[in-house]
Design a protein around this motif. Structure first.
Motif, mmCIF file in Angstrom:
data_model
loop_
_atom_site.group_PDB
_atom_site.id
_atom_site.type_symbol
_atom_site.label_atom_id
_atom_site.label_comp_id
_atom_site.label_asym_id
_atom_site.label_seq_id
_atom_site.Cartn_x
_atom_site.Cartn_y
_atom_site.Cartn_z
ATOM 1 N N ARG A 118 0.851 -1.189 0.000
ATOM 2 C CA ARG A 118 0.000 0.000 0.000
ATOM 3 C C ARG A 118 0.890 1.243 0.000
ATOM 4 N N ILE A 119 0.749 2.050 -1.035
ATOM 5 C CA ILE A 119 1.627 3.205 -1.227
ATOM 6 C C ILE A 119 0.803 4.476 -1.349
ATOM 7 N N SER A 120 1.285 5.531 -0.703
ATOM 8 C CA SER A 120 0.738 6.878 -0.893
ATOM 9 C C SER A 120 1.872 7.771 -1.378
ATOM 10 N N ALA A 121 1.620 8.554 -2.411
ATOM 11 C CA ALA A 121 2.672 9.410 -2.967
ATOM 12 C C ALA A 121 2.074 10.723 -3.435
ATOM 13 N N VAL A 122 2.836 11.811 -3.285
ATOM 14 C CA VAL A 122 2.388 13.080 -3.848
ATOM 15 C C VAL A 122 2.231 12.904 -5.352
ATOM 16 N N ASP B 172 9.743 16.408 6.885
ATOM 17 C CA ASP B 172 8.997 16.797 8.089
ATOM 18 C C ASP B 172 9.500 15.965 9.265
ATOM 19 N N THR B 173 9.773 16.608 10.364
ATOM 20 C CA THR B 173 10.227 15.872 11.542
ATOM 21 C C THR B 173 9.051 15.099 12.146
ATOM 22 N N HIS B 174 9.318 13.885 12.590
ATOM 23 C CA HIS B 174 8.285 13.042 13.180
ATOM 24 C C HIS B 174 8.945 12.165 14.231
ATOM 25 N N ASP B 175 8.271 11.982 15.356
ATOM 26 C CA ASP B 175 8.902 11.250 16.457
ATOM 27 C C ASP B 175 8.966 9.745 16.220
ATOM 28 N N ARG B 176 8.217 9.233 15.214
ATOM 29 C CA ARG B 176 8.224 7.796 14.971
ATOM 30 C C ARG B 176 8.556 7.406 13.533
ATOM 31 N N LEU B 177 8.146 8.196 12.583
ATOM 32 C CA LEU B 177 8.348 7.864 11.173
ATOM 33 C C LEU B 177 9.710 8.347 10.691
ATOM 34 N N SER B 178 10.315 7.582 9.789
ATOM 35 C CA SER B 178 11.589 7.976 9.195
ATOM 36 C C SER B 178 11.360 8.600 7.832
ATOM 37 N N HIS B 179 12.167 9.605 7.493
ATOM 38 C CA HIS B 179 12.151 10.240 6.178
ATOM 39 C C HIS B 179 13.506 9.958 5.524
ATOM 40 N N THR B 180 13.507 9.153 4.474
ATOM 41 C CA THR B 180 14.755 8.761 3.820
ATOM 42 C C THR B 180 14.815 9.354 2.416
ATOM 43 N N PRO B 181 15.848 10.152 2.097
ATOM 44 C CA PRO B 181 15.956 10.697 0.741
ATOM 45 C C PRO B 181 16.187 9.578 -0.272
ATOM 46 N N ILE C 35 1.588 11.374 5.487
ATOM 47 C CA ILE C 35 2.169 11.160 6.818
ATOM 48 C C ILE C 35 1.158 10.485 7.734
ATOM 49 N N ARG C 36 -0.081 10.976 7.708
ATOM 50 C CA ARG C 36 -1.111 10.391 8.574
ATOM 51 C C ARG C 36 -1.407 8.941 8.200
ATOM 52 N N GLN C 37 -1.408 8.649 6.897
ATOM 53 C CA GLN C 37 -1.728 7.291 6.471
ATOM 54 C C GLN C 37 -0.631 6.300 6.834
ATOM 55 N N VAL C 38 0.629 6.709 6.721
ATOM 56 C CA VAL C 38 1.721 5.823 7.131
ATOM 57 C C VAL C 38 1.718 5.678 8.651
ATOM 58 N N GLU C 39 1.467 6.768 9.332
ATOM 59 C CA GLU C 39 1.450 6.746 10.807
ATOM 60 C C GLU C 39 0.360 5.820 11.330
ATOM 61 N N SER C 40 -0.821 5.843 10.700
ATOM 62 C CA SER C 40 -1.950 5.042 11.180
ATOM 63 C C SER C 40 -1.912 3.600 10.682
ATOM 64 N N ALA D 231 11.212 9.015 1.112
ATOM 65 C CA ALA D 231 10.364 7.868 1.427
ATOM 66 C C ALA D 231 10.030 7.929 2.918
ATOM 67 N N VAL D 232 8.752 7.742 3.226
ATOM 68 C CA VAL D 232 8.284 7.800 4.618
ATOM 69 C C VAL D 232 7.940 6.390 5.076
ATOM 70 N N LEU D 233 8.541 5.983 6.185
ATOM 71 C CA LEU D 233 8.374 4.618 6.689
ATOM 72 C C LEU D 233 8.134 4.622 8.191
ATOM 73 N N ASP D 234 7.416 3.609 8.636
ATOM 74 C CA ASP D 234 7.304 3.336 10.060
ATOM 75 C C ASP D 234 8.220 2.149 10.348
ATOM 76 N N PRO D 235 9.340 2.354 11.052
ATOM 77 C CA PRO D 235 10.290 1.256 11.296
ATOM 78 C C PRO D 235 9.682 0.059 12.016
ATOM 79 N N ALA D 236 8.553 0.279 12.699
ATOM 80 C CA ALA D 236 7.925 -0.818 13.434
ATOM 81 C C ALA D 236 7.114 -1.739 12.528
ATOM 82 N N ARG D 237 6.850 -1.303 11.284
ATOM 83 C CA ARG D 237 6.084 -2.124 10.348
ATOM 84 C C ARG D 237 6.974 -2.519 9.183
#
Length: 291
Positions: free
Chosen positions: A94-98, A148-157, A131-136, A267-273
């Motif tokens: 499942r991918i979300s992209a601008v 964007d800084t986020h306490d749980r999600l990683s932003h990788t160029p 961001i919200r969709q990856v977070e949830s 690329a926005v990722l949740d390291p826990a998933r």
């Protein structure tokens, strides 16, 4: 005849909501974008599909037949969707992209590129919604055009895109790339354009234009490109989305040779998933984007 599926979806939503304004609220799109899609649908069909002249949009005889087709198609599609998922144990990525990056650089990797065997569900929301969709957990992987800084999600160029100012190829007088000319110009904007415009003005002119003469606003870049090609204004977009319009001689990209505007894709990722296809997708994106 080539009728895009999203035009049929919009047509059905407008019929069932009773107006473009009501349908725009249901679909979370602008009224201008929906009106544009209805016009394109009627152009493709070669006939009107609404009785116009009253406050409520009511389908005419042709529109009633088209609405019945859309509803039947919706039922068939839902059944096919259920059958496919019942038969396949593979979990789609499942991918979300601008939109600019997702439609024109990312999707071709899955359509006819090195990721053609990877099942996906693709969405094109705004960066905030990604961001919200990856977070949830609604999406496994996101692609945005800003950090964007986020306490749980990683932003990788993962890549770099060029951003260009575009105008109709049929302008009588070329547009000068100076502050005064651009301040007086007429702009076609879109969802996410605030950041894209600000990035271009900052890198190319060394300043930000806080007030623009906006003539219309769309949700999708396709409508923006058509509007610019028709000479209805100028815009600033990722260069990947203008290739076909440039090839047809409809739009031109205006650049300062000494100052190219480039923007990083993250690329926005949740390291826990985790999904088994994520690393392969990131590698393909890095290769295509020549990061």
């Amino acid at each position: 005849m080539n009728v895009e599926m999203r035009y049929l979806h919009t047509f059905r939503a407008v019929c069932e909501a009773g107006s473009v304004r009501a349908a725009a609220g249901v679909l979370h799109r602008t009224e201008q974008a929906l009106s544009y899609q209805l016009r394109k649908l009627e152009e493709a069909l070669g006939m009107p599909v609404f009785q116009r002249g009253s406050g409520r949009l009511i389908p005419n005889a042709a529109g009633e037949r088209l609405l019945a087709f859309c509803r039947e198609m919706g039922r068939d599609w839902e059944k096919l969707h259920q059958d496919i998922h019942a038969a396949s144990p593979i979990v789609p990525l499942r991918i979300s992209a601008v939109s600019g990056f997702g439609r024109y650089q990312l999707l071709p990797l899955f359509r006819d590129g090195p990721l053609a065997d990877v099942p996906i569900r693709m969405r094109y929301p705004t960066a905030e919604d990604i961001i919200r969709q990856v977070e949830s957990g609604v999406c496994d992987l996101g692609f945005v055009h800003r950090m964007d800084t986020h306490d749980r999600l990683s932003h990788t160029p993962v890549g770099v895109e060029e951003i260009v100012l575009i105008a109709s190829a049929h302008l009588v007088q070329p547009l000068a790339l100076d502050a005064q000319s651009l301040r007086d110009a007429r702009y076609v904007t879109y969802d996410e354009s605030d950041y894209v415009f600000a990035t271009w003005f900052t890198q190319v002119l060394g300043m930000n234009m806080t007030r623009l003469n906006t003539v219309t606003h769309f949700e999708e870049l396709e409508e923006v490109l058509d509007w610019v090609a028709a000479g209805r204004g100028i815009s600033i977009v990722p260069t990947a989305c203008i290739a076909e319009h440039e090839a047809r001689g409809e739009v031109v990209a205006l650049r300062k040779p000494e100052t190219r505007c480039r923007n990083t894709i993250y690329a926005v990722l949740d390291p826990a998933r985790h999904h088994a296809a994520i690393e392969r997708v990131l590698e393909a994106v890095r290769t295509r984007a020549m990061f």
